[in-house]
Design a protein around this motif. Structure first.
Motif, PDB file in Angstrom:
ATOM      1  N   GLY A   9       0.767  -1.252   0.086  1.00 49.87           N
ATOM      2  CA  GLY A   9      -0.125  -0.001   0.075  1.00 49.87           C
ATOM      3  C   GLY A   9       0.710   1.348   0.109  1.00 49.87           C
ATOM      4  N   SER A  10       2.003   1.342  -0.742  1.00 56.86           N
ATOM      5  CA  SER A  10       2.824   2.354  -0.693  1.00 56.86           C
ATOM      6  C   SER A  10       3.016   2.824  -2.236  1.00 56.86           C
ATOM      7  CB  SER A  10       4.230   2.209  -0.191  1.00 56.86           C
ATOM      8  OG  SER A  10       4.876   3.280  -0.511  1.00 56.86           O
ATOM      9  N   ARG A  11       3.186   4.132  -2.610  1.00 56.64           N
ATOM     10  CA  ARG A  11       3.165   4.500  -3.989  1.00 56.64           C
ATOM     11  C   ARG A  11       4.800   4.761  -4.390  1.00 56.64           C
ATOM     12  NH1 ARG A  11      -2.086   5.912  -6.235  1.00 56.64           N
ATOM     13  NH2 ARG A  11      -1.110   6.662  -7.955  1.00 56.64           N
ATOM     14  N   ARG A  12       5.524   4.738  -3.250  1.00 59.22           N
ATOM     15  CA  ARG A  12       6.813   5.203  -3.316  1.00 59.22           C
ATOM     16  C   ARG A  12       7.715   4.095  -4.198  1.00 59.22           C
ATOM     17  NH1 ARG A  12      10.845   6.882   0.215  1.00 59.22           N
ATOM     18  NH2 ARG A  12      10.692   4.775   1.531  1.00 59.22           N
ATOM     19  N   GLU A  13       8.332   4.785  -4.990  1.00 60.01           N
ATOM     20  CA  GLU A  13       9.324   3.843  -5.899  1.00 60.01           C
ATOM     21  C   GLU A  13      10.467   2.932  -5.002  1.00 60.01           C
ATOM     22  OE1 GLU A  13      10.705   5.654  -9.307  1.00 60.01           O
ATOM     23  OE2 GLU A  13      12.137   4.099  -9.818  1.00 60.01           O
ATOM     24  N   ALA A  14      10.991   3.527  -3.999  1.00 59.04           N
ATOM     25  CA  ALA A  14      11.792   2.935  -3.167  1.00 59.04           C
ATOM     26  C   ALA A  14      11.128   2.645  -1.864  1.00 59.04           C
ATOM     27  CB  ALA A  14      12.877   4.003  -2.722  1.00 59.04           C
ATOM     28  N   SER A  15       9.979   1.883  -1.923  1.00 62.07           N
ATOM     29  CA  SER A  15       9.156   1.580  -0.940  1.00 62.07           C
ATOM     30  C   SER A  15       9.648   0.380   0.209  1.00 62.07           C
ATOM     31  CB  SER A  15       7.818   0.807  -1.430  1.00 62.07           C
ATOM     32  OG  SER A  15       7.118   0.456  -0.333  1.00 62.07           O
ATOM     33  N   THR A  16       9.590   0.660   1.541  1.00 61.31           N
ATOM     34  CA  THR A  16      10.320  -0.288   2.503  1.00 61.31           C
ATOM     35  C   THR A  16       9.145  -1.375   2.618  1.00 61.31           C
ATOM     36  OG1 THR A  16       9.614   1.398   4.155  1.00 61.31           O
ATOM     37  CG2 THR A  16      11.610   1.383   3.667  1.00 61.31           C
ATOM     38  N   THR A  17       7.972  -0.828   2.716  1.00 61.01           N
ATOM     39  CA  THR A  17       6.743  -1.841   2.787  1.00 61.01           C
ATOM     40  C   THR A  17       6.656  -2.963   1.736  1.00 61.01           C
ATOM     41  OG1 THR A  17       5.216   0.141   3.509  1.00 61.01           O
ATOM     42  CG2 THR A  17       4.267  -2.190   2.915  1.00 61.01           C
ATOM     43  N   ARG A  18       7.009  -2.345   0.456  1.00 62.39           N
ATOM     44  CA  ARG A  18       7.050  -3.425  -0.706  1.00 62.39           C
ATOM     45  C   ARG A  18       8.437  -4.424  -0.365  1.00 62.39           C
ATOM     46  NH1 ARG A  18       8.107  -0.274  -5.036  1.00 62.39           N
ATOM     47  NH2 ARG A  18      10.065  -0.881  -5.088  1.00 62.39           N
ATOM     48  N   ALA A  19       9.405  -3.912  -0.010  1.00 60.90           N
ATOM     49  CA  ALA A  19      10.485  -4.495   0.258  1.00 60.90           C
ATOM     50  C   ALA A  19      10.489  -5.584   1.217  1.00 60.90           C
ATOM     51  CB  ALA A  19      11.815  -3.606   0.572  1.00 60.90           C
ATOM     52  N   ALA A  20       9.867  -5.096   2.455  1.00 61.25           N
ATOM     53  CA  ALA A  20       9.545  -6.060   3.512  1.00 61.25           C
ATOM     54  C   ALA A  20       8.534  -7.122   3.070  1.00 61.25           C
ATOM     55  CB  ALA A  20       8.867  -5.263   4.683  1.00 61.25           C
ATOM     56  N   LEU A  21       7.476  -6.804   2.147  1.00 58.70           N
ATOM     57  CA  LEU A  21       6.677  -7.923   1.855  1.00 58.70           C
ATOM     58  C   LEU A  21       7.437  -8.833   0.805  1.00 58.70           C
ATOM     59  CD1 LEU A  21       3.580  -5.721   0.913  1.00 58.70           C
ATOM     60  CD2 LEU A  21       3.718  -7.719   2.731  1.00 58.70           C
ATOM     61  N   ALA A  22       8.401  -8.382   0.363  1.00 57.13           N
ATOM     62  CA  ALA A  22       9.206  -9.239  -0.913  1.00 57.13           C
ATOM     63  C   ALA A  22      10.136 -10.360   0.272  1.00 57.13           C
ATOM     64  CB  ALA A  22      10.286  -8.461  -1.583  1.00 57.13           C
ATOM     65  N   VAL A  23      10.339  -9.860   1.332  1.00 54.82           N
ATOM     66  CA  VAL A  23      11.074 -10.897   2.193  1.00 54.82           C
ATOM     67  C   VAL A  23      10.067 -11.776   2.698  1.00 54.82           C
ATOM     68  CG1 VAL A  23      12.330 -10.901   4.545  1.00 54.82           C
ATOM     69  CG2 VAL A  23      12.778  -9.011   2.769  1.00 54.82           C
ATOM     70  N   ALA A  24       9.020 -11.546   3.130  1.00 55.79           N
ATOM     71  CA  ALA A  24       7.963 -12.534   3.379  1.00 55.79           C
ATOM     72  C   ALA A  24       7.523 -13.508   2.171  1.00 55.79           C
ATOM     73  CB  ALA A  24       6.855 -11.607   3.999  1.00 55.79           C
ATOM     74  N   LEU A  25       7.534 -12.700   1.385  1.00 56.41           N
ATOM     75  CA  LEU A  25       7.044 -13.631   0.001  1.00 56.41           C
ATOM     76  C   LEU A  25       7.962 -14.621  -0.452  1.00 56.41           C
ATOM     77  CD1 LEU A  25       5.556 -11.419  -3.116  1.00 56.41           C
ATOM     78  CD2 LEU A  25       4.211 -13.325  -1.619  1.00 56.41           C
ATOM     79  N   ASP A  26       9.401 -14.206  -0.133  1.00 45.33           N
ATOM     80  CA  ASP A  26      10.380 -15.259  -0.414  1.00 45.33           C
ATOM     81  C   ASP A  26      10.146 -16.488   0.453  1.00 45.33           C
ATOM     82  OD1 ASP A  26      11.398 -13.769  -2.557  1.00 45.33           O
ATOM     83  OD2 ASP A  26      13.117 -13.024  -1.621  1.00 45.33           O
ATOM     84  N   ALA A  27       9.804 -16.111   1.906  1.00 45.70           N
ATOM     85  CA  ALA A  27       9.519 -17.277   2.708  1.00 45.70           C
ATOM     86  C   ALA A  27       8.618 -18.062   2.277  1.00 45.70           C
ATOM     87  CB  ALA A  27       9.552 -16.690   4.278  1.00 45.70           C
ATOM     88  N   ALA A  28       7.606 -17.427   1.810  1.00 44.23           N
ATOM     89  CA  ALA A  28       6.327 -18.287   1.450  1.00 44.23           C
ATOM     90  C   ALA A  28       6.668 -19.194   0.121  1.00 44.23           C
ATOM     91  CB  ALA A  28       5.192 -17.201   1.038  1.00 44.23           C
ATOM     92  N   ALA A  29       7.386 -18.561  -0.713  1.00 46.66           N
ATOM     93  CA  ALA A  29       7.976 -19.421  -2.014  1.00 46.66           C
ATOM     94  C   ALA A  29       8.805 -20.631  -1.423  1.00 46.66           C
ATOM     95  CB  ALA A  29       8.619 -18.423  -2.885  1.00 46.66           C
ATOM     96  N   ALA A  30       9.733 -20.297  -0.226  1.00 43.89           N
ATOM     97  CA  ALA A  30      10.433 -21.347   0.064  1.00 43.89           C
ATOM     98  C   ALA A  30       9.597 -22.485   0.874  1.00 43.89           C
ATOM     99  CB  ALA A  30      11.743 -20.581   1.169  1.00 43.89           C
ATOM    100  N   ALA A  31       8.592 -22.076   1.419  1.00 44.56           N
ATOM    101  CA  ALA A  31       7.526 -23.025   1.962  1.00 44.56           C
ATOM    102  C   ALA A  31       6.628 -23.601   0.962  1.00 44.56           C
ATOM    103  CB  ALA A  31       6.782 -22.273   2.979  1.00 44.56           C
ATOM    104  N   GLY A  32       6.854 -23.317  -0.306  1.00 46.00           N
ATOM    105  CA  GLY A  32       6.169 -24.232  -1.373  1.00 46.00           C
ATOM    106  C   GLY A  32       5.191 -23.350  -2.011  1.00 46.00           C
ATOM    107  N   ALA A  33       4.950 -22.109  -1.866  1.00 41.18           N
ATOM    108  CA  ALA A  33       3.698 -21.651  -2.467  1.00 41.18           C
ATOM    109  C   ALA A  33       4.109 -20.700  -3.788  1.00 41.18           C
ATOM    110  CB  ALA A  33       3.406 -20.355  -1.460  1.00 41.18           C
ATOM    111  N   GLU A  34       3.228 -20.483  -4.651  1.00 43.58           N
ATOM    112  CA  GLU A  34       3.405 -19.950  -5.893  1.00 43.58           C
ATOM    113  C   GLU A  34       2.984 -18.318  -5.371  1.00 43.58           C
ATOM    114  OE1 GLU A  34       1.199 -21.280  -9.304  1.00 43.58           O
ATOM    115  OE2 GLU A  34       0.371 -19.285  -9.295  1.00 43.58           O
TER     116      GLU A  34
END
Ligand SMILES: Cc1cc2nc3c(=O)[nH]c(=O)nc-3n(C[C@H](O)[C@H](O)[C@H](O)COP(=O)(O)O)c2cc1C
Length: 182
Positions: A9-34
């Motif tokens: 939910g941020s419109r900033r190009e260098a968004s820390t929210t998006r970056a933190a979500l990417a870390v969580a998403l990587d962990a989700a992918a490692a747990a077997g999710a698409e």
């Protein structure tokens, strides 16, 4: 395969929210999710208008949420709550999108006051019948501990405890999304 979509939910190009979500998403992918990421700063989503059925990318975005088994919802703290960008997306998606969906919550703050934002997310997701998981992530002083990445390195959380907490959010959402799929 279990599908997890993150919504930032941020419109900033260098968004820390998006970056933190990417870390969580990587962990989700490692747990077997698409995995999938909706960056609300990079989509065409006008201010919600109740007289309009379709606005910009709204139908495609709603479909991505509807087809997901789990959602990682992230927002910057704005005035002690979630951002207007996040709220706008929230107005487009209802229980048709979120029923039987596991939702993990994440908020990034400039200071340290993310508690109200996480509570507002939790109560409004309950309103659309989402299954919010108890584990949640609040990141204070986000610009100091979240690196958004560059050509050489991806997004990163430099604080070990926060990184582990964020990765755990990704894993917990996968676990509960799988349970809800039955
Ligand atoms: C309009 C606005 C309001 C904000 N309000 C707060 C606030 O109430 N409390 C706080 O700690 N930080 C506040 N911040 C700082 C943001 O929460 C912080 O910079 C956040 O990490 C930005 O996320 P982003 O990098 O994903 O855009 C505010 C920032 C903006 C632009």
């Amino acid at each position: 395969m279990t599908r997890i979509v993150a919504v930032s939910g941020s419109r900033r190009e260098a968004s820390t929210t998006r970056a933190a979500l990417a870390v969580a998403l990587d962990a989700a992918a490692a747990a077997g999710a698409e995995t999938d990421l909706i960056d609300l700063g990079a989509v065409d989503l006008p201010l919600y208008h109740p007289d309009e059925d379709v606005q910009g990318d709204s139908e495609a975005l709603k479909r991505r949420v509807r087809e997901a088994d789990g959602v990682l919802a992230g927002t910057p703290v704005y005035r002690g709550s979630y951002s207007s960008t996040f709220k706008n997306f929230h107005d487009f998606c209802g229980s048709d999108e979120y029923a039987n969906t596991a939702v993990g919550l994440l908020a990034t703050a400039g200071g340290g006051s993310y508690g109200g934002t996480l509570e507002h997310l939790r109560s409004t997701f309950r309103n659309v019948h989402a299954w919010t998981v108890p584990h949640e992530v609040g990141i204070e002083g986000a610009s100091r501990v979240v690196e958004t990445g560059d050509a050489d390195a991806g997004p990163r959380i430099t604080d070990d405890e926060l990184r582990e907490r964020t990765e755990r959010l990704g894993r917990v959402v996968v676990e509960h999304a799988e349970r809800l799929r039955g």
